[in-house]
Design an enzyme around this catalytic site. Sequence first.
Site, short mmCIF file in Angstrom:
data_model
loop_
_atom_site.label_atom_id
_atom_site.label_comp_id
_atom_site.label_asym_id
_atom_site.label_seq_id
_atom_site.Cartn_x
_atom_site.Cartn_y
_atom_site.Cartn_z
N SER A 78 0.81 -1.22 0.00
CA SER A 78 0.00 0.00 0.00
C SER A 78 0.84 1.27 0.00
O SER A 78 0.38 2.32 -0.45
CB SER A 78 -0.94 0.01 1.21
N GLY A 115 -1.89 -4.26 1.25
CA GLY A 115 -1.99 -5.42 2.11
C GLY A 115 -1.06 -6.56 1.73
O GLY A 115 -1.03 -7.58 2.43
N ASN A 123 4.07 -5.29 5.68
CA ASN A 123 2.94 -6.05 6.24
C ASN A 123 3.39 -7.31 6.97
O ASN A 123 2.69 -7.78 7.88
CB ASN A 123 1.95 -6.40 5.12
N ASP A 144 -4.35 7.14 9.83
CA ASP A 144 -3.95 5.85 10.37
C ASP A 144 -2.53 5.84 10.90
O ASP A 144 -2.10 4.89 11.54
CB ASP A 144 -4.12 4.74 9.32
N HIS A 195 0.32 5.50 6.50
CA HIS A 195 0.48 5.81 5.08
C HIS A 195 0.78 7.29 4.88
O HIS A 195 0.05 8.15 5.39
CB HIS A 195 -0.78 5.42 4.31
#
Length: 204
Positions: free
Chosen positions: A30, A67, A96, A177, A180
Site C-alpha cells: 500500500s 496489504g 505487512n 492511520d 500511510h
Amino acid sequence: MPLRSIATFLFMLIFAGAVQASTILVWGDSLSAGYGLKSGEAWPTLLQTRLTDEGFRHTVVNASVSGETSAGGRSRLPAALEQHKPSIVILELGANDGLRGLRPQLMAENLTAMIDAARAAGSQVLLVGMHMPPNYGAAYTRRFAQTFTDVAQAREVPLVPFLLDGFADQPELFLSDGIHPTAEAQPRVLDTVWQGLQPLLGRK
C-alpha cells in the site's frame, strides 16, 4: 527481400527490444499502491513524471497491492515478470510482514527468492527497506530492519534502507492511520527511492 527492407526490419526488432527492456516494475504494498491518495499522487506516478522530465524513456508499471506480504508478492511475481519483462524491479515489500509480527527470516527467504527470480528474468533489482514502530519491541524492530541489509548484501543488490526516511517522525505527513504518507509526503518518498534507482537507469 531488398536490403533497405531488411535494414528496416532489423531496426524495428531492435527498437521493440529497447522499448520492452525499459520497463520499471514497482512491486510493493500500500505504501507504493497509493493507499488513501487520489489518482496520480503516489510516488510511482511521480517517478514516471521525473523520468520523462529528465529524458529517460523508461515506463513505470506500478503493480503494487495494498496489504501485500512478501509471501504474496513472491507467489505473484513470476507472472508479472513474464508479462512486463522489466529491466528494473523496485522491490518494496515486507512492511505487512512486520505489522503482522511474522518472522524476519521468512521475509528474508521471500525477498531473496524474488530477487533471484527477477535476475533470472534479466532484471536489475532495487530493494527498498522498511522500519517498524518502536512498540514492536527493540529486538524485533532491529532485526526487522537489519533483514533488508542482510538480503541486499547477500545478493549484492542496491538497497534503499528506509522508504520513509527523513519524515517518519512527522505525523502531519501521514494519513489518520499514522501509517500511510500523505500526498504532500510523496515527493519525499520519491527522492529517497530515486537515490537508489538513478544509478541503475544507465544512459538516457
